[in-house]
Design a protein around this motif. Sequence first.
Motif, PDB file in Angstrom:
ATOM      1  N   TRP A  21       0.857  -1.188   0.000  1.00 24.73           N
ATOM      2  CA  TRP A  21       0.000   0.000   0.000  1.00 24.73           C
ATOM      3  C   TRP A  21       0.896   1.243   0.000  1.00 24.73           C
ATOM      4  CZ3 TRP A  21      -1.514  -4.440   2.577  1.00 24.73           C
ATOM      5  CH2 TRP A  21      -2.772  -4.948   2.243  1.00 24.73           C
ATOM      6  N   PRO A  27      -0.750   3.431   5.977  1.00 29.30           N
ATOM      7  CA  PRO A  27      -1.596   2.719   6.942  1.00 29.30           C
ATOM      8  C   PRO A  27      -0.982   2.762   8.338  1.00 29.30           C
ATOM      9  CG  PRO A  27      -1.176   1.373   4.977  1.00 29.30           C
ATOM     10  CD  PRO A  27      -0.246   2.540   4.912  1.00 29.30           C
ATOM     11  N   ARG A  44      -6.890  -5.897   5.242  1.00 27.87           N
ATOM     12  CA  ARG A  44      -7.397  -4.540   5.052  1.00 27.87           C
ATOM     13  C   ARG A  44      -6.410  -3.573   5.699  1.00 27.87           C
ATOM     14  NH1 ARG A  44     -13.587  -4.381   7.029  1.00 27.87           N
ATOM     15  NH2 ARG A  44     -13.731  -2.708   5.478  1.00 27.87           N
ATOM     16  N   VAL A  46      -5.611  -0.018   6.994  1.00 32.34           N
ATOM     17  CA  VAL A  46      -6.428   1.107   7.437  1.00 32.34           C
ATOM     18  C   VAL A  46      -5.561   2.126   8.160  1.00 32.34           C
ATOM     19  CG1 VAL A  46      -8.520  -0.293   7.663  1.00 32.34           C
ATOM     20  CG2 VAL A  46      -7.014   0.013   9.638  1.00 32.34           C
ATOM     21  N   TYR A  53     -11.547   4.187  12.089  1.00 34.56           N
ATOM     22  CA  TYR A  53     -10.619   3.695  11.085  1.00 34.56           C
ATOM     23  C   TYR A  53     -11.125   4.048   9.691  1.00 34.56           C
ATOM     24  CZ  TYR A  53      -8.708   0.771  14.821  1.00 34.56           C
ATOM     25  OH  TYR A  53      -8.138   0.327  15.986  1.00 34.56           O
ATOM     26  N   ARG A  55     -10.293   3.108   5.586  1.00 35.99           N
ATOM     27  CA  ARG A  55      -9.536   2.232   4.699  1.00 35.99           C
ATOM     28  C   ARG A  55      -8.541   3.048   3.872  1.00 35.99           C
ATOM     29  NH1 ARG A  55     -11.019  -2.769   2.349  1.00 35.99           N
ATOM     30  NH2 ARG A  55     -13.161  -2.498   3.067  1.00 35.99           N
ATOM     31  N   GLU A  57      -6.803   3.790   0.684  1.00 33.24           N
ATOM     32  CA  GLU A  57      -7.167   3.517  -0.706  1.00 33.24           C
ATOM     33  C   GLU A  57      -5.999   3.779  -1.649  1.00 33.24           C
ATOM     34  OE1 GLU A  57      -9.817   2.123  -1.446  1.00 33.24           O
ATOM     35  OE2 GLU A  57     -11.276   2.546   0.142  1.00 33.24           O
ATOM     36  N   ARG A 106      -6.463  -6.974  14.777  1.00 34.38           N
ATOM     37  CA  ARG A 106      -5.946  -5.647  14.442  1.00 34.38           C
ATOM     38  C   ARG A 106      -4.495  -5.566  14.884  1.00 34.38           C
ATOM     39  NH1 ARG A 106      -8.772  -2.173  17.937  1.00 34.38           N
ATOM     40  NH2 ARG A 106      -7.011  -2.221  19.365  1.00 34.38           N
ATOM     41  N   HIS A 125     -13.954  -3.889  12.756  1.00 30.89           N
ATOM     42  CA  HIS A 125     -14.845  -3.813  11.602  1.00 30.89           C
ATOM     43  C   HIS A 125     -15.506  -2.437  11.496  1.00 30.89           C
ATOM     44  CE1 HIS A 125     -17.428  -5.371  14.949  1.00 30.89           C
ATOM     45  NE2 HIS A 125     -18.251  -4.436  14.488  1.00 30.89           N
ATOM     46  N   VAL A 127     -14.939   0.330  10.175  1.00 29.49           N
ATOM     47  CA  VAL A 127     -14.131   0.995   9.161  1.00 29.49           C
ATOM     48  C   VAL A 127     -15.051   1.831   8.283  1.00 29.49           C
ATOM     49  CG1 VAL A 127     -12.571   0.699   7.211  1.00 29.49           C
ATOM     50  CG2 VAL A 127     -12.419  -0.839   9.166  1.00 29.49           C
ATOM     51  N   ASP A 129     -15.909   3.577   4.994  1.00 31.24           N
ATOM     52  CA  ASP A 129     -15.594   3.641   3.566  1.00 31.24           C
ATOM     53  C   ASP A 129     -15.988   5.014   3.046  1.00 31.24           C
ATOM     54  OD1 ASP A 129     -14.579   1.028   3.153  1.00 31.24           O
ATOM     55  OD2 ASP A 129     -16.612   0.260   3.367  1.00 31.24           O
TER      56      ASP A 129
END
Length: 335
Positions: A21, A27, A44, A46, A53, A55, A57, A106, A125, A127, A129
Amino acid sequence: MPEDIEIRTLKRIAAHVSEIWSCHPEPTHLLFQLDRDNEACALRAVRRVGSGYVRVERSFASQVAQDAWIFDDHLPWDELGVELEVLMADREGCAALAKESGGWWRLALCSQTPEAEIYQAYEAHTVIDGRDPGAEDAGRGYDLLQAYLTAVHEGRTPSVVLAEHVGHTVTLNRPNGVDRVELTDGDEPPSEGTAVDCIDCRTNLHDQWSQPGDALATGDAILNELDVIDAVTALLHHADGWHAAQTVLDRALHILIQEQQMALTLPDFYDKDADPRALDTISGAVAAYYSAAARFGLTGSLVAQQSLTRFRQETEAQRLASLRIMREGLTGQAP
């Protein structure tokens, strides 16, 4: 798992994640699940913002380009999986690892501050978007940090220093006498050896450029007090997820006082390969902006207070969004 082996494993995982990433802001955590064979899956990357959190991208021109990234043999996907398996094989006592509901784990990617996991109460979870309000500032904070480190090692350029003194009255000591002029945009740097004293700031401009080792030199030009607040706020966004904002600001005040009491040298945390996530690296840059604020009549404490207020305001919306998502997951319905 012995502590030194665990640290090496965490560093390898962080390096693999940064390569896969490769974007800024980087991250701060890796979320994953375990399959039936106890292998890590559903990776994932994050970034923690405030209490939520987001994500991380990557931009892709097409779905084909995204698939090519996912199945790129040159990226360390397999290496990352192996290191995660090593970590999970003996995970007891690993402060950087937290177990979440729904089979999620995590992992904090900064091994220097695993205690950051203690006060993070939201679940993996949770997170969000979508657009990260602090991401742009965090990316700019990273760029400011790199410019600062360059200035420390190579000195500031004359053009940057002169830009900060446009409108100021300076004296130029020439062979035929002393000239007193007001600097304007586009003025060329004086010839080598010419003393340039700023009457407004009571400083020598030559002392401010091409002087490697000045730990209180900012990278870019600081033209007004808003530049200082903007820069420190951006650096706090860059640090968010690795260090608490108040910790960064307090450490910066300590560095400022320390550097003002002794001849400026090149401390260990300004090493050529300085970790852009390390507390002293980030706080050193903040201390440089504290120092720059003095010319506008601002103290370091005042800069810290105003920057912290802005930072908290900008992360509040993110916190509320993550809270709503968490409540929705707990109740099974939208709030």
